[in-house]
Design an enzyme around this catalytic site. Structure first.
Site, PDB file in Angstrom:
ATOM      1  N   HIS C 144       0.873  -1.202  -0.137  1.00 13.23           N
ATOM      2  CA  HIS C 144       0.151  -0.050   0.067  1.00 13.23           C
ATOM      3  C   HIS C 144       0.520   1.184   0.000  1.00 13.23           C
ATOM      4  CE1 HIS C 144      -2.233  -3.443   2.171  1.00 13.23           C
ATOM      5  NE2 HIS C 144      -3.067  -2.980   0.967  1.00 13.23           N
ATOM      6  N   GLY C 145       2.009   1.125  -0.421  1.00 10.93           N
ATOM      7  CA  GLY C 145       3.068   2.425  -0.327  1.00 10.93           C
ATOM      8  C   GLY C 145       3.556   2.905   0.732  1.00 10.93           C
TER       9      GLY C 145
END
Lengths: 424, 267, 179
Positions: C144-145
């Site tokens: 999710h970065g």
């Protein structure tokens, strides 16, 4: 006896629950107000002991199943893992293994009590039959369970017993193959025995519920063998009288149990089962656990394989029909002098038969000239007596025996003299 | 009332004892298969309900296993960390680390998919002298049994092991010793002939605590060690058992009086 | 034996209460092994701590080891990485922590700044972040970065906390014991 319930819910919640699911009422009727003959002796505490043992075996078994691995590669090692690494694993394993023996000691005492006091006789025939069914399920459970550690005796005992099914004409071999899931005991067999070993105790629990239900319909038998005539004079409520007495009996029984678990945990087992199963190497001496020995002796006593199987199962089957074999009008052996003597004879026969089952069949006990009297000859004589006892003596004795006078009532037997004392 | 209850109790106990005795009889008799070997019952420190292991004896026994037996016999259920656990030889953590590091143990696969060797750690199992039974049988003629449970897998336990190790002697006149066999009358399973050559000789293992290293002493020590490997929880079992039994006797006493009290209003 | 047929209810009740209490104690004691057997057993506990030789990890590189079933990153930080970690104003961090607070002292009593040891599980939803990726060359979680810096602290993305530091100590200059 099933009278009407005397339970009276005392507060709002219990009244509410009673109107929706009368479980507290059931508990009260079964174990609090339930009338119990006041002359019961300590032989009557073994029903409670057995209930405890069933629960104990289930609890220790479920917990052991969290660590056991039901594969031929992993089973033996998983049991050692339990013994060595799992916290208190050794307590759980020894409790479960010795618990099986304790369970059978208790069930034999319970059954012999039934035989002595005529508890199998009308109106308790169904109670007795349910008990025989529980006994059969116990033996199956124990058989499956003994295979699980996958020692030499596990493997070879299972091989011998499952091979017996092969003796059945026509369908025998297919049945054996079906049981094995292969052509010999192997992984499929072990896995399914594990599943069945887990299942059967719950079947036992179900039949136990029926057993207790049947008991509560007729009420307990008692040492005098006379039925309850007057509830107030002849009986006491289960709680506190039977509750505390059963607890005491159980506590003493647990002392024996604890002795085995902590100080002689392997004395009832076989050293050979500490050797991992080797399908290509038969142990010198294949022997089941002690509680199956009498039937093993009967099996081996018969020269024909199918005959042995039939007589072995017959020895258990004959128990189911005892209520109809005994013709006596008098229940308790206390008042049946001849029956009492053959009861003791039969008990000794069963014990010696068990001893025979543990010995090599052609071991010579003594010689007369050049004829050696072997274990097998002895087993044959004893097996013959076993069937003679039930099939001939039971019907016969009821007809020819002169029983002693039976007391008027339970109350009379308790007050009227020393006969309420311990007379095994 | 009191008389009756005691009478009943003694009958119950007698019955249970008879049953248990009848159960015990077959078990010990069953294994006197054919010929019987008679060997002495030694005075082991772990005998009896209060028995415990002698730590120094276990350490000497381990040395015998390590230097003599482990060349042929595996001990697959033992891990190095067991040597430091309470109730056993109770080596220190540092000693156990050193013992383990003295062995090369297979591990892997590594990043390239290869198995590799590394020094042992406490969590490793005792390495086996052979990769499998077939290799052992090929090398020695017959596969030597694993020794983890041998004291529980043989009738007589430590007494048998000690008797076996000290039981080698010359075959009597006229008795032919088969090829690859050695005469040892204690080994009834092989009718007096065992494939294992006498493993112990006087002075074979150096004892650092000054105990004389005779064959008898080494046999005794390794038999005690093997009893521990088969029953590492023996001391804990005796200890807990004593507590449980005391508790149950006390509970039975309380319940006895409670039962009498409850029933005192009847007959 | 004392005359047990006492009339006083208190003496009789005491016996029942005592018996019941004694029995309850026994039941409690019997229940404990049933619960404790589910706790990690000796073979699992034996793997609870591991000793690791870190001398062979070159500067500017890291290795991943397994500890208690989880990945652990062992990074040999370069001088630039250390400086970058120390130059951060911690008041700007989502999970404020100084770089020093995430390091341990060596056997000589001095902080071993070149060794960064972290549990390699993203504090967002548990993926294993990639090393030397993301804006700070710390860690980057591809799920999710989330972006972590050279001290393993969360700088961007959805993760709420810095990468966890496992319990460890220096056994020697080149050996650590985790757990």
């Amino acid at each position: 006896m099933s009278g009407h319930s005397t339970y009276n819910p005392s507060n709002g919640f219990t009244r509410w629950l009673d109107a929706r699911l009368p479980i507290l009422r059931l508990g009260h009727d079964t174990a609090v107000s339930y009338p119990v003959p006041k002359n019961l002796n300590y032989w009557w505490t073994f029903g409670g002991v057995l209930t405890f043992m069933l629960v104990a075996q289930i609890i220790t078994g479920v917990v052991l199943a969290m660590h056991y691995v039901p594969t031929t590669a992993g089973a033996f090692a998983s049991v050692e893992h339990i013994m060595r690494d799992v916290n208190y694993g050794w307590v759980l394993r020894y409790t479960h293994a010795n618990g099986a023996s304790m369970f059978f000691i208790a069930v034999y005492i319970h059954m012999f009590r039934g035989l002595y006091y005529g508890s199998y006789k009308a109106p308790r025939e169904v109670l007795w039959i349910l008990g025989c069914l529980i006994y059969l399920l116990m033996m199956a459970t124990a058989f499956f369970g003994y295979v699980l550690p996958w020692g030499q005796m596990s493997f070879w005992g299972a091989t011998v017993i499952t091979n017996l099914f092969g003796a059945i004409p026509v369908v025998g071999q297919s049945i054996a193959t079906w049981l094995w899931g292969g052509f010999a005991i192997g992984d499929p067999t072990l896995n399914r025995f594990f599943s069945l070993h887990y299942l059967f105790p719950f079947l036992i629990a179900g039949v136990v519920i029926l057993h207790i239900w049947a008991l509560h319909v007729t009420g307990q038998n008692n040492p005098a063998g006379v039925e309850v005539k007057n509830k107030d004079q002849d009986t006491v409520p289960f709680t506190p009288y039977a509750t505390v007495k059963d607890a005491f009996g159980l506590s003493v029984f647990l002392i024996m149990f604890a002795y085995f678990v902590f100080f002689a945990p392997n004395s009832l087992g076989d050293v050979e089962n500490y050797v991992v199963a080797q399908p290509l190497k038969t142990p010198l001496h294949i022997v089941p656990e002690w509680y199956l020995l009498p039937f093993y002796a009967i099996l081996r006593a018969v020269p024909s394989k199918i005959g042995g199987v039939m007589l072995m199962f017959g020895a258990i089957a004959v128990l189911f029909v005892l209520p109809w074999l005994d013709t006596s009008k008098v229940r308790s052996a206390r008042f049946r002098p001849l029956f009492k003597q053959i009861f003791w004879l039969h008990l000794v026969v069963c014990i010696v038969l068990g001893w025979c089952g543990s010995q090599m069949p052609d071991k010579v006990l003594f010689s007369v000239g050049d004829i050696g009297f072997t274990v097998t000859y002895l087993a044959r004589i004893l097996a013959f007596y076993y069937f003679f006892h039930f099939l001939v003596l039971f019907p016969l004795l009821g007809l020819i025996e002169r029983p002693k006078p039976v007391p008027e009532s339970i109350a009379a037997s308790v007050l009227g003299g020393k006969s309420a004392a311990a007379k095994a | 009332m009191k008389m009756k209850m005691i009478q009943k109790l003694s009958i119950a106990v007698a019955f249970a004892t008879v049953t248990a005795g009848a159960a015990l009889l077959p078990v010990s008799a069953a294994h006197a298969e054919g010929a019987e070997a008679h060997f002495p019952h030694l005075n082991w420190s772990f005998n009896g309900p209060f028995g415990t292991f002698d730590r120094s004896q276990l350490r000497r026994g381990y040395k015998v296993y390590k230097e003599v037996c482990s060349n042929c016999h595996s001990m697959e259920f033992m891990h190095f960390r067991n040597l430091a656990e309470p109730g056993g030889p109770e080596f220190t953590e540092a000693q156990v680390k050193a013992i383990a590091a003295g062995y090369q143990v297979q591990d892997g696969p590594d990043q390239s998919g290869e198995m590799f060797e590394r020094p042992g750690k406490p969590q490793d199992a005792f390495p086996s002298p052979f990769p499998n039974e077939e290799a052992a049988a090929a090398a020695l003629g017959a596969a030597p049994p694993d020794l983890s449970l041998i004291a529980k897998a043989r009738e007589g336990g430590a007494d048998y092991i000690h008797a076996l190790l000290t039981g080698y002697r010359d075959a009597p006149a006229g008795v032919k010793v088969p090829n690859g066999g050695h005469y040892n009358p204690v080994f009834v399973a092989g009718n007096g002939f065992i494939a294992m050559p006498p493993p112990l000789a006087d002075g074979q293992v150096d004892y650092d605590d000054g105990t004389p290293n005779t064959v008898d002493q080494m046999a005794t020590d390794v038999a005690a060690f093997l009893t521990w490997t088969a029953e590492p929880k023996l001391e804990a079992r005796h200890r807990l058992g004593f507590q449980v039994l005391i508790y149950l006797i006390a509970l039975s006493g309380l319940l006895f009086f409670a039962t009498r009290k409850v029933w005192s209003d009847q007959h | 034996m004392a005359d047990i047929h006492a009339v006083e209810p208190t003496r009789r009740d005491f016996l029942y209460v005592a018996t019941g209490a004694f029995a309850a104690v026994g039941v409690g004691a019997a229940v404990w092994p049933l619960i404790d057997q589910m706790n990690p057993d000796a073979s699992v506990l034996a793997l609870a701590s591991i000793e690791l030789d870190i001398g062979s990890v070159p500067v500017g590189q890291e290795i991943t080891v397994k500890w208690r079933g989880k990945p652990v990153f062992v990074r040999h930080r370069s001088e630039e990485e250390i400086k970058a970690a120390e130059d951060v104003d911690i008041t700007t961090l989502r999970d404020p922590q100084t770089d020093d607070a995430r390091l341990k002292k060596g056997v000589d009593g001095k902080l071993e700044k070149q060794w960064l040891i972290l549990i390699g599980i993203c504090t967002h939803l548990g993926c294993v972040p990639l090393a030397y990726k993301g804006e700070y060359d710390g860690y980057f979680c591809p799920c999710h970065g989330s972006v972590y810096d050279t001290s393993g602290r969360i700088r961007q993305g959805p993760a709420p906390l810095n990468l966890a530091v496992p319990p460890y100590e220096f056994v020697s200059d080149t050996k650590i014991k985790i757990g």
